[in-house]
Design a protein around this motif. Sequence first.
Motif, mmCIF file in Angstrom:
data_model
loop_
_atom_site.group_PDB
_atom_site.id
_atom_site.type_symbol
_atom_site.label_atom_id
_atom_site.label_comp_id
_atom_site.label_asym_id
_atom_site.label_seq_id
_atom_site.Cartn_x
_atom_site.Cartn_y
_atom_site.Cartn_z
ATOM 1 N N LEU A 62 8.037 6.516 -22.222
ATOM 2 C CA LEU A 62 9.445 6.904 -22.118
ATOM 3 C C LEU A 62 9.731 8.369 -22.436
ATOM 4 C CD1 LEU A 62 11.052 3.743 -23.757
ATOM 5 C CD2 LEU A 62 10.802 4.273 -21.323
ATOM 6 N N SER A 63 8.771 9.092 -22.964
ATOM 7 C CA SER A 63 9.024 10.497 -23.294
ATOM 8 C C SER A 63 7.720 11.259 -23.456
ATOM 9 C CB SER A 63 9.841 10.605 -24.584
ATOM 10 O OG SER A 63 9.074 10.159 -25.685
ATOM 11 N N LYS A 106 10.280 19.234 -22.704
ATOM 12 C CA LYS A 106 10.275 17.779 -22.883
ATOM 13 C C LYS A 106 10.226 17.123 -21.518
ATOM 14 C CE LYS A 106 12.890 18.083 -27.134
ATOM 15 N NZ LYS A 106 14.081 17.705 -27.880
ATOM 16 N N THR A 107 9.608 15.929 -21.466
ATOM 17 C CA THR A 107 9.508 15.178 -20.218
ATOM 18 C C THR A 107 10.141 13.806 -20.397
ATOM 19 O OG1 THR A 107 7.371 14.182 -20.683
ATOM 20 C CG2 THR A 107 7.344 16.379 -19.717
ATOM 21 N N LYS A 108 10.293 13.100 -19.296
ATOM 22 C CA LYS A 108 10.902 11.769 -19.318
ATOM 23 C C LYS A 108 9.878 10.657 -19.405
ATOM 24 C CE LYS A 108 15.033 13.157 -16.879
ATOM 25 N NZ LYS A 108 15.913 12.900 -15.760
ATOM 26 N N GLY A 109 8.601 10.968 -19.524
ATOM 27 C CA GLY A 109 7.570 9.926 -19.588
ATOM 28 C C GLY A 109 7.074 9.547 -18.212
ATOM 29 N N TYR A 110 6.182 8.587 -18.164
ATOM 30 C CA TYR A 110 5.551 8.234 -16.899
ATOM 31 C C TYR A 110 5.930 6.852 -16.382
ATOM 32 C CZ TYR A 110 2.103 6.232 -20.161
ATOM 33 O OH TYR A 110 1.472 5.552 -21.173
ATOM 34 N N SER A 111 6.869 6.159 -17.028
ATOM 35 C CA SER A 111 7.206 4.827 -16.516
ATOM 36 C C SER A 111 8.452 4.845 -15.666
ATOM 37 C CB SER A 111 7.395 3.848 -17.659
ATOM 38 O OG SER A 111 8.419 4.237 -18.527
ATOM 39 N N LYS A 169 6.140 15.597 -24.466
ATOM 40 C CA LYS A 169 6.413 16.986 -24.830
ATOM 41 C C LYS A 169 5.281 17.877 -24.350
ATOM 42 C CE LYS A 169 9.506 16.355 -28.646
ATOM 43 N NZ LYS A 169 9.763 16.471 -30.059
ATOM 44 N N GLU A 226 2.217 12.618 -23.126
ATOM 45 C CA GLU A 226 3.274 11.715 -22.685
ATOM 46 C C GLU A 226 2.940 10.275 -23.004
ATOM 47 O OE1 GLU A 226 5.694 12.248 -19.006
ATOM 48 O OE2 GLU A 226 3.948 13.436 -18.425
#
Length: 89
Positions: free
Chosen positions: A64-65, A84-89, A67, A61
Amino acid sequence: MEDVGNKMIYRDGFLIIIIDQHVVDADRLKWHEGDEGIEMLTLNEISDQINTEGVIYVWTELGLSGKIYQYGNYEEIGWCVHGKTKGYS
């Protein structure tokens, strides 16, 4: 499903490697150093070095995104995008 085994994985963000519910220390792998000093490996290089019959997950990650990649759960292909992920911020 598409085999993404040649996808480059960088060690400049959040990275977790899991084999059958056990976290693998990324320091045990031999990483290549890129032009900007960032260590990297392809997914195929990761599975070659780990060399297990278990299922491997690589979760990476950035802000902003991200996988999650999976290896070893399907006979017909090697690596695939598991999610998929949305990221950590």
